[in-house]
Each structure stands twice: as structure tokens, then as C-alpha cells.
Design a protein around this motif. Structure first.
Motif, mmCIF file in Angstrom:
data_model
loop_
_atom_site.group_PDB
_atom_site.id
_atom_site.type_symbol
_atom_site.label_atom_id
_atom_site.label_comp_id
_atom_site.label_asym_id
_atom_site.label_seq_id
_atom_site.Cartn_x
_atom_site.Cartn_y
_atom_site.Cartn_z
ATOM 1 N N GLN A 27 0.829 -1.208 0.000
ATOM 2 C CA GLN A 27 0.000 0.000 0.000
ATOM 3 C C GLN A 27 0.863 1.258 0.000
ATOM 4 O O GLN A 27 0.628 2.194 -0.775
ATOM 5 N N GLU A 82 -5.807 11.175 -2.567
ATOM 6 C CA GLU A 82 -6.963 10.487 -3.150
ATOM 7 C C GLU A 82 -6.716 8.985 -3.220
ATOM 8 O O GLU A 82 -7.615 8.186 -2.916
ATOM 9 N N LYS A 139 -8.846 6.037 -1.213
ATOM 10 C CA LYS A 139 -9.510 4.951 -1.940
ATOM 11 C C LYS A 139 -9.023 3.580 -1.468
ATOM 12 O O LYS A 139 -9.810 2.631 -1.393
ATOM 13 N N ALA A 162 -10.630 2.950 1.917
ATOM 14 C CA ALA A 162 -12.069 2.706 1.761
ATOM 15 C C ALA A 162 -12.358 1.381 1.059
ATOM 16 O O ALA A 162 -13.498 0.893 1.079
ATOM 17 N N GLY A 163 -11.353 0.803 0.428
ATOM 18 C CA GLY A 163 -11.558 -0.441 -0.291
ATOM 19 C C GLY A 163 -11.943 -0.248 -1.742
ATOM 20 O O GLY A 163 -12.221 -1.224 -2.460
ATOM 21 N N ASP A 164 -11.954 1.002 -2.199
ATOM 22 C CA ASP A 164 -12.313 1.283 -3.590
ATOM 23 C C ASP A 164 -11.170 0.947 -4.546
ATOM 24 O O ASP A 164 -11.394 0.658 -5.722
ATOM 25 N N THR A 165 -9.939 1.023 -4.051
ATOM 26 C CA THR A 165 -8.773 0.613 -4.823
ATOM 27 C C THR A 165 -8.102 -0.533 -4.089
ATOM 28 O O THR A 165 -7.756 -0.407 -2.909
ATOM 29 N N GLU A 166 -7.943 -1.645 -4.755
ATOM 30 C CA GLU A 166 -7.279 -2.789 -4.146
ATOM 31 C C GLU A 166 -5.880 -2.927 -4.738
ATOM 32 O O GLU A 166 -5.724 -3.100 -5.947
#
Length: 334
Positions: A131, A308, A312, A315-319
Motif C-alpha cells: 500500500q 486520493e 480509496k 475505503a476499499g475502492d482501490t485494491e
């Protein structure tokens, strides 16, 4: 406050005073040296900060060979030091070998993993390096003018490929056409402390067009950062904030809060909760370093893109794919 020791041989190693406090913590560094300006030094800084803020003291030791890992663990445990904290994945097996013999001692492995059911007195602290590496990849992709960036790893192990894979994903998120060149320094622990080889790899990548290079290689990375500065391209540091090493030349550093992990473990002392702990962006376990040394290199657009991306991911919007999950990387071929 800190007694710094080195193994000088089996007989001469660690003469601990009889009056040492039983609850005094201990720290064992991985090969590469305490002052590697990266992983080990982050651990030392965390221990030092804890000692200064709490009026405590700790014992520490720099290993000279692989064979000394288990010996150091046993000597510290027998001396009554608690917890015994180690840095580096290579301590996993040695801790598993000794933990049952010292059930009243808490052991900590940073970057390693020990089965918590088999060894209930061990805490494994892991990080979501992929990450944090994704974020510095975003920065590298935006900063690169050539469209080619590099990665220099230390020992070729899944953990370092995890860094590289996250980095490549971040680069390609902002520039899908970018080229990512990845090289590892070696296949033995010596790869963590070879700045000359790091420099050679950096020069090779620069010759292929790389104008930003991320080094995740312990002491070897010092050679990468130095060469990048000499060749007037950008570098990215790792673990500790390495921006200060070459102000205006280090784009950022991928922070891995080993310092916080060590300080927290020492603060908990004998009451340390064991098991497995994973620290990612959501826990501020990884991140990017922005300070006076690199502020001029980081544009407003770059800062916005990083924030951004971070939001994300949390939030789990981008893995971000974790190389160690299946030994593969969608953005990079090793």
C-alpha cells in the motif's frame, strides 16, 4: 541509557550485569547493521525514543552472522529481558525454535511470522508495504519525465517483491504506458548491505532511461540514493525518512513505521498482547514522507493524487495486489 553490544564470539558475547531490571526490553537487529539509515535504524530510533520519553533503558545487539540469531534470543531470554524484539523475517524460525523454552518471555518479530496457536508468547508484526509502495509509485509516475522508472530491491524474497509490485501498480495507475525496471541485489542476506552493488544497479537502470528509482534494499539502498543524486535523477527512500540524505534529490521515502512498532512493544512490556498484527495505511503503519527536504519536488497535483489514492485504498475502492498472496504481480514481471 542503552547498552550496545556486539557478538565477539560465543564466550565473550553479552556480559549482562546481575542487577539488570527483569522487565528491561531487548532489541536484536537484522543483518545489515544498526545504523543502516533504513529498517534497522528505524527500530533503534523507536527504542531510543521510548527510552528517552519514559526514562527506561533497553539492551540491543548487532548480529555478525546468521548462526547468532538463536543464540542471541536465548541469551536475552535467560537474562530475564522482556519483551525480546527482533527485526527481519529471518527471525521467524529461530523464534519458533526457542519460544516454548521461555514461556514467560514475550517475543516480537517485525516482518516475520510465527504461528500464534503454536507459540502464544509471540507477537508477529507485519506491514502492508504494497500500500505504501503504491503511493510512492504514484509520485514516481507523476515525477518521471522519461516514462521509465526503476526499483532496486535487496534480497530477492517475496517481501521485497511485495514492495516492487505495489510500486509498479502505483506508477501505472497514473501512467499506464510507463516502463518499470526492477532488479534485486542478491539472494543472500549480504544483499542488504552492498551499497556498491546498489550503485551499479542504479547506473544500469539510468542507462535504460530511468529518471526515478525506488530503493528497498536496506544499507544497499544508500548506494542507490547516492548514485541517483550524482547522476541528477530522483530517488525514493524506504522504511525511515531518507529525504535528508540528499535534499532536493529524494522525491520521497516510503515510511514503514518500524519505529512506532518497537516503541509500542517496549511500552507494553510484559503485558504485551501477542498474536498477529498487520499495519497498513488505515493504521498509519505505512505512508510517504513530505518535509522541507523534498517539499519543492512535490507538486500540489501530486499531493492531491496521493491523498486520493490513500483514501480509496483505505475505503476499499482501490485494491493494491499483494505479491505475497499468490506470488504474482499484475503490473510487473520479475
Amino acid at each position: 541509557m542503552t547498552l550496545m553490544t556486539k557478538f565477539l564470539g560465543a564466550a565473550a558475547a553479552m556480559a549482562l550485569s546481575a542487577g539488570a531490571a527483569l522487565a528491561e526490553p531487548a532489541l536484536i537487529y537484522d543483518l545489515g547493521g544498526k545504523f543502516d539509515k533504513s529498517f534497522n535504524e528505524a527500530a533503534f530510533n523507536g527504542a531510543t525514543k521510548w527510552a528517552e520519553e519514559n526514562g527506561g533503558s533497553f539492551r540491543d545487539i548487532e548480529l555478525q552472522s546468521e548462526a547468532q540469531r538463536e543464540q542471541a534470543l536465548r541469551r536475552f531470554a535467560e537474562a530475564g529481558l522482556n519483551p525480546v524484539i527482533t527485526t527481519g523475517f529471518a527471525f521467524s524460525t529461530p523464534i519458533a525454535n526457542v519460544a516454548a523454552d521461555y514461556p514467560d518471555t514475550k517475543f516480537v518479530t517485525i516482518d516475520g511470522y510465527v504461528d500464534p496457536e503454536a507459540h502464544p508468547n509471540v507477537l508477529s508484526i507485519l506491514f502492508s508495504e504494497h500500500q505504501g509502495s503504491y503511493l510512492v509509485g504514484v509520485m514516481a509516475g507523476m515525477a518521471s519525465e522519461s516514462g521509465t522508472v526503476g526499483f532496486v530491491g535487496g534480497m530477492d524474497i517475496p517481501l521485497i517483491r511485495k514492495f516492487a509490485c505495489g510500486y509498479a501498480q502505483g506508477v501505472k495507475a497514473v501512467n499506464p504506458e510507463a516502463t518499470v525496471i526492477a532488479n534485486m541485489t542478491g539472494t543472500t542476506p549480504a544483499a542488504w548491505n552492498d551499497p556498491v552493488k546498489g550503485s551499479e544497479l542504479a547506473k544500469a537502470q539510468i542507462s535504460q532511461g530511468a529518471d526515478v528509482i525506488f530503493a528497498a534494499a536496506g544499507g544497499t539502498g544508500i548506494g542507490v540514493l547516492q548514485t541517483a543524486a550524482d547522476e541528477d535523477i530522483l530517488s525514493i527512500g524506504v522504511d525511515s525518512n531518507q529525504n535528508y540524505l540528499h535534499p532536493g534529490k529524494v522525491l520521497t521515502s516510503m515510511l514503514k513505521r518500524v519505529d512506532v512498532a518497537v516503541a509500542d512493544a517496549m511500552a507494553a512490556g510484559e503485558d504485551l498482547e501477542t498474536g498477529v498484527k498487520v499495519l497498513g495505511l488505515a493504521e498509519d503503519g505505512v505512508g510517504v514522507a513530505i518535509d522541507d527536504n523534498n517539499a519543492e519536488l512535490v507538486s500540489g497535483d501530486m499531493t492531491t493524487a496521493v491523498e486520493e489514492a490513500k483514501a480509496k485504498i483505505i475505503a476499499g475502492d482501490t485494491e493494491v495486489h499483494d505479491y505475497t498472496a499468490d506470488d504474482s504481480c499484475p503490473a510487473l514481471t520479475f
